[in-house]
Design a protein around this motif. Structure first.
Motif, PDB file in Angstrom:
ATOM      1  N   UNK A  41       0.990  -1.057   0.017  1.00 29.81           N
ATOM      2  CA  UNK A  41      -0.157  -0.013   0.184  1.00 29.81           C
ATOM      3  C   UNK A  41       1.116   1.307  -0.197  1.00 29.81           C
ATOM      4  N   UNK A  42       1.599   1.123   1.300  1.00 28.86           N
ATOM      5  CA  UNK A  42       2.752   2.770   0.873  1.00 28.86           C
ATOM      6  C   UNK A  42       4.570   2.271   0.322  1.00 28.86           C
ATOM      7  N   UNK A  43       4.903   2.676  -0.249  1.00 29.56           N
ATOM      8  CA  UNK A  43       5.775   2.778  -1.022  1.00 29.56           C
ATOM      9  C   UNK A  43       6.770   4.221  -0.897  1.00 29.56           C
ATOM     10  N   UNK A  44       8.028   4.214  -0.361  1.00 30.43           N
ATOM     11  CA  UNK A  44       8.397   5.477   0.110  1.00 30.43           C
ATOM     12  C   UNK A  44       9.254   6.275  -1.800  1.00 30.43           C
ATOM     13  N   UNK A  45       9.681   7.330  -1.664  1.00 25.72           N
ATOM     14  CA  UNK A  45       9.177   8.342  -2.459  1.00 25.72           C
ATOM     15  C   UNK A  45      10.953   7.045  -3.148  1.00 25.72           C
ATOM     16  N   UNK A  46      10.825   7.948  -4.988  1.00 24.21           N
ATOM     17  CA  UNK A  46      12.239   7.188  -5.547  1.00 24.21           C
ATOM     18  C   UNK A  46      11.422   5.652  -5.739  1.00 24.21           C
ATOM     19  N   UNK A  47      10.659   5.383  -5.698  1.00 24.28           N
ATOM     20  CA  UNK A  47       9.677   3.919  -6.076  1.00 24.28           C
ATOM     21  C   UNK A  47       9.029   4.081  -7.439  1.00 24.28           C
ATOM     22  N   UNK A  48       7.877   3.653  -7.745  1.00 25.11           N
ATOM     23  CA  UNK A  48       7.031   3.596  -8.847  1.00 25.11           C
ATOM     24  C   UNK A  48       6.592   4.194  -8.726  1.00 25.11           C
ATOM     25  N   UNK A  49       5.632   4.280  -7.853  1.00 27.20           N
ATOM     26  CA  UNK A  49       4.392   4.924  -7.107  1.00 27.20           C
ATOM     27  C   UNK A  49       4.249   5.177  -5.688  1.00 27.20           C
ATOM     28  N   UNK A  50       5.497   6.219  -5.335  1.00 28.29           N
ATOM     29  CA  UNK A  50       5.507   7.319  -4.135  1.00 28.29           C
ATOM     30  C   UNK A  50       4.612   7.218  -3.588  1.00 28.29           C
TER      31      UNK A  50
END
Length: 605
Positions: free
Chosen positions: A119-128
């Motif tokens: 659900x949550x993804x960090x900045x720098x990923x494909x979908x922050x």
């Protein structure tokens, strides 16, 4: 061109219009392109208030991260592990972001070896996509005096965030203000964030606590289906508010290109983002007032929701504390119901019950308990359809009796038409006298059917939106009732060693599976209860309609197709039995033979 060719062309054109219209209303699912990681570090917020602007109305969430510092990899950031029965991931000590949350028990596919849902993804990923909590500076303070996007928090207590092990972070600004953040989590999907500020600066400090959710780009699994809401969702003092991702671009301008809308919540509310099955929500304490804000930055394609609490004044030597909650997880009915009973107002309404909520809620309740009793969602859907059809039988009985009586009058009505010729007024008067004499109301068959429409639409809605259907098995190849039929003519319904075409493609629409075929047959049999219309054009359209809908509905979730098959089968049985009781004997086999007989068609002409 003869009449036969004209009628064929007209029927074909009408069928094409139906197909085009259907795909306009029910577009196939598309994979949204992954958004590029943001590189602009400007906050998505109003300008930071100055000392002359300390009013709560002007305080907003500032200094929030759009991306990591240049040269910093999120994987290299100091982190605190999150490990619970339902949640797994980590949170970054840089900015104190909760930005890495996955659902331990839910996989992206049916196979347990498939990745778990993130659900949550960090900045720098494909979908922050992440949550941030903090303090906005008020009068006498600047952004440098409060924790911001580059602040490196220290772990004061705890090592791993778990059900019985909260974690406390601390940061000292070097000017007499010490900020603490205690984070705890329950066994389901709820985090509790307790923020405090201790003031030893020698002067009063004014700050506004806030929480925000920020999403870079739309979800990659956006359904874009008109009966399902996806986007911002919130409750403000009992009023539900929904703004789709698409409609967030239409929010009022609030400076530059930023679009935003603010709602003052007096005592109870929450705000966040909802998808088909997942949701993240900021939840202030019940009874607390706050500003609920929805924002969109079209330039960077960033969606944001905020819960900004009133500014607090912290005297020298004093400490102020505020507690909020953060939901990150699946929209399970029982879980949401329990949180609502625990004080989160209208939390169950995060499920998209639709306009007919007074019907969809009890229908889902019944489906849920049938599933618990039976243990198989497919059989529960069949049982639910049987129960609803039984409850509606009195209405259906009136409809079918009226239809049977009308059919008995067909020979007399045909004589009236022949006698009236082109005189429409004479024909109408004759039919009214016939209805009066035989005590038949032609509208009696339509009204009960119309009254059933909201109920069956509500049932359709429940089956589509309910999380409980996700990856719910039926039998054999049907292991996910929320997905289209996995069988196909292309692989001879699973007997050949290659897979079915990818759902949403033209091949999947053409090479349909077992359930769509049964759906088409059930609709076709319903038609054969009655003789074909005398008009060739109507006859052509009616002949094509079951097969057109078979292909159109074949790409829908298996649970929905199963419901339609069950409903058609029960309707056929009821109508056949009632017609027989009323003395009208439907000649189903005869109608089928007539439909395949060229000689019979020629005689009708």
């Amino acid at each position: 061109m003869d009449d036969k060719n004209k009628n064929l062309i007209l029927a074909t054109a009408l069928c094409l219009l139906v197909i085009i219209g259907w795909y306009f209303l029910f577009p196939p699912e598309k994979q949204a392109p992954s958004p590029e990681p943001a590189t602009n570090t400007q906050p998505l917020a109003d300008p930071t208030p100055t000392a002359e602007e300390p009013a709560p109305e002007t305080v907003t969430a500032t200094g929030t991260p759009d991306s990591q510092q240049p040269g910093r990899n999120p994987a290299d950031e100091p982190r605190v592990k999150v490990d619970t029965p339902n949640l797994v991931g980590s949170m970054s000590l840089i900015g104190g972001r909760i930005d890495d949350i996955s659902l331990r028990k839910y996989h992206t596919g049916l196979d347990d070896s498939s990745p778990i849902v993130a659900l949550f993804e960090p900045t720098g990923s494909d979908a922050p996509y992440y949550a941030v909590h903090g303090w906005a500076p008020g009068g006498g303070l600047t952004a440098a005096d409060v924790p911001g996007s580059d602040t490196e928090w220290q772990v004061e207590k705890g090592e791993v965030l778990g059900v019985d092990s909260p974690v406390t972070l601390v940061w000292d600004n070097g000017k007499g203000l010490t900020f603490r953040r205690e984070i705890s989590v329950d066994r389901n999907f709820m985090l509790t964030i307790t923020q405090s500020v201790e003031n030893n600066s020698g002067a009063t400090a004014s700050l506004a606590p806030y929480g925000l959710l920020r999403r870079h780009g739309k979800p990659t699994e956006l359904k874009n289906f008109f009966i399902l809401h996806e986007g911002m969702i919130g409750v403000a003092d009992g009023k539900l508010s929904e703004v789709s991702y698409k409609k967030m671009a239409d929010l009022p301008e609030s400076g530059g290109d930023i679009r935003s809308e603010t709602t003052r919540v007096e005592s109870n509310g929450w705000i966040g983002f909802t998808d088909h099955y997942w949701m993240s929500t900021l939840i202030p304490q019940p009874g607390a007032s706050f500003r609920s804000v929805a924002r969109y930055d079209p330039g960077r394609d960033i969606y944001q929701t905020e819960a900004v609490l009133p500014t607090v004044s912290v005297g020298d030597g004093a400490t102020e504390t505020v507690t909020t909650r953060l939901f990150v997880g699946a929209k399970q009915w029982e879980t949401l119901r329990d949180y609502e009973r625990d004080g989160i107002a209208d939390f169950i309404n995060s499920i998209d019950w639709g306009w007919f909520f007074f019907l969809t809620k009890p229908i889902f309740w019944l489906l849920h308990h049938l599933h618990q009793l039976i243990g198989n969602m497919g059989i529960a859907i069949i049982s639910l359809t049987l129960i609803i059809k039984a409850l509606l039988f009195p209405l259906a009985y009136k409809s079918y009796v009226s239809m049977a009586r009308m059919k008995e009058l067909q020979p007399q009505m045909q004589k009236l038409k022949e006698a009236a010729g082109d005189d429409r007024q004479k024909l109408q008067q004759g039919m009214m006298e016939l209805y009066k004499k035989e005590k038949v109301n032609p509208a009696a068959g339509c009204l009960p059917i119309l009254m059933q429409v909201p109920i069956f639409f509500s049932l359709y809605k429940v089956i589509f939106v309910a999380f409980e259907l996700r990856h719910a098995p039926f039998f054999g190849p049907f292991q996910d009732l929320s997905a289209p039929d996995p069988t196909s003519i292309f692989n001879f319904f699973g007997l050949l060693p290659w897979g079915a075409p990818e759902p949403g493609t033209l091949m999947a629409t053409i090479f349909i599976g077992i359930l769509p075929l049964l759906l088409g047959i059930s609709m076709w049999l319903q038609q054969k209860l009655n003789p074909a219309p005398a008009d060739p054009t109507q006859q052509m359209i009616m002949a094509w309609m079951p097969w057109v809908f078979m292909f159109m509905l074949g790409t829908f979730a298996s649970g929905l197709v199963l419901y339609w098959i069950t409903n058609n089968t029960i309707t056929f049985s009821q109508q056949y039995a009632i017609m027989r009781l009323q003395g009208y004997k439907p000649n189903v086999l005869g109608n089928i033979r007539t439909g395949f007989s060229r000689k019979a068609k020629a005689e009708k002409k």
